[in-house]
Design an enzyme around this catalytic site. Structure first.
Site, short mmCIF file in Angstrom:
data_model
loop_
_atom_site.label_atom_id
_atom_site.label_comp_id
_atom_site.label_asym_id
_atom_site.label_seq_id
_atom_site.Cartn_x
_atom_site.Cartn_y
_atom_site.Cartn_z
CG HIS A 223 66.12 64.59 78.02
ND1 HIS A 223 66.56 65.95 77.18
CD2 HIS A 223 65.71 65.34 78.97
CE1 HIS A 223 65.94 66.90 77.75
NE2 HIS A 223 65.55 66.77 78.81
CG ASP A 281 62.90 63.87 82.00
OD1 ASP A 281 62.83 64.49 83.26
OD2 ASP A 281 62.89 64.41 80.91
#
Length: 390
Positions: A223, A281
């Site tokens: 991320h 995520d």
């Protein structure tokens, strides 16, 4: 054995191209042929072929989510094989055909139990395929935890790593690590031998640490922009290293909250397009519409497009689905074929999944069909229809 299927009258958005007025034939779990609508009109099909007119919709490879903690009330933290099987079914409804269940670090025995529970589900899925595990720790920085619990983070411990590998029965696909940790080179070389893709994340690395990580084989990142050292003009940090080095690939959470849309536009402008991977995520309560919302053992609330920890309002994680991630990317100005590329062929290639992520003869018959409003209309996994709204 799945029956042959022919999708026609669609726009194919594959990892390689965009083709209007096109068709794809699926047979024996593989992509048999790709051809034009004009050729479809004159082609003879066997009686057992199921013909589906997609009415101008997009025909894409199945979405591959390589970083996801849970979905629809089922999560990796549940220590439950049944939860993983249910998560598989739910994900297929949203166009996901393959995923890497992602584990936060937890107490040593619990983490090993969770890994074993996930592995037991592999091969029994009725929806999206479990490709293997993504371990988001435990060898990460205590300075960049996000919502992870500090007591679960560990220095590099090769004995523990071997226990994790044994529990997974060789099914750890990717692992998030902090390159600056002492002993990281030894861990990286071990993982290279096991074919584990290492990702720099939850890291406070200096630029030189990132270079050392690349030298040891850490070429992917978790991320991007979130939970990592930011770029500074005197030391580019983890973010700078990913942006500077074209060989580094990166995950991106494209909900418009975790990363500003203009930063995503900058990334797309400056980064090779085959190095960007869309991930959700996503947390356990994503698309959960009843009951208490729990993520990583804590109550969360959904507000402004993501989950917040109830106790202190800290962002706890994403509520993104892959199809909404693709839609968001197009709303930021990306062509639909580029957004699909980030969700399909890129993760397949970076995770070394052969014959996945593209619509080309010989590849796995994993297909997602969605309309211009980004509603998933059909999902095919290994040639078998898991969702069909036609």
């Amino acid at each position: 054995m799945s029956l042959p299927i022919c999708f026609h009258n669609g726009t194919i958005v594959s990892g390689f191209s965009k083709m209007e007025n096109s068709c794809v034939l699926l047979q024996d779990g593989k992509i048999e042929d790709v051809f034009s609508e004009r050729r479809f009109q004159t082609r003879h099909f066997n009686a057992d072929v199921r013909i589906i007119d997609v009415q101008g919709a997009f025909i894409a490879p199945g979405f591959i989510d390589t970083h996801i903690h849970g979905f629809a009330g089922y999560g990796t933290e549940d220590n439950s094989t049944e939860a993983m099987l249910q998560m598989s079914i739910e994900l297929a409804r949203y166009g996901v055909t393959s995923f890497n269940p992602t584990l936060y670090p937890s107490e040593r025995d619990n983490m090993l139990k969770c890994i074993r529970a996930i592995v037991k589900a592999m091969g029994k899925e009725k929806g999206a395929k479990i490709m293997g595990l993504h371990l988001e720790g435990p060898f990460i920085s205590s300075e960049k935890l996000g919502v992870q619990r500090p007591e679960t983070v560990s220095p590099v411990d090769m004995t523990f790593m071997e226990e994790l590998w044994a529990a997974s029965k060789g099914h750890i696909v990717n692992m998030t690590v902090a390159p600056e940790l002492k002993g990281m080179r030894k861990l990286a070389l071990y993982c290279a031998k096991k074919n584990i893709v290492l990702q720099a994340g939850h890291t406070n690395a200096l630029y030189e640490h990132m270079i050392e990580g690349m030298q040891a084989g850490i070429f992917h990142s978790t991320h991007l922009f979130n939970a990592m050292s930011q770029m500074h003009h005197r030391n580019p940090g983890a973010v700078g290293a990913v942006l500077i080095h074209p060989e580094m690939s990166c995950e991106i959470i494209a909900d418009g909250i975790h990363v500003h849309p203009d930063l995503i536009r900058l990334l797309v402008r400056d980064k090779p397009l085959d190095k960007i991977v869309l991930v959700t995520d996503g947390l356990k309560p994503t698309e959960q519409y009843e009951g208490q919302l729990i993520a990583n053992g804590e109550e969360v609330v959904h507000r402004d497009g993501c989950f917040h920890r109830k106790t202190d309002d800290v962002i706890a994680g994403s509520s993104l689905s892959m199809i909404r991630g693709v839609k968001k990317l197009t709303s930021f100005g990306l062509p639909v074929e580029t957004a699909v590329k980030f969700a399909t062929i890129n993760p397949a290639e970076i995770m070394r999944y052969s014959k996945l992520g593209a619509i080309t003869p010989g590849y796995e018959a994993d297909i997602t069909v969605f309309d211009k409003q980004f509603n998933v209309l059909a999902t095919v996994i290994k040639g078998s229809l898991k969702k069909n709204l036609f």
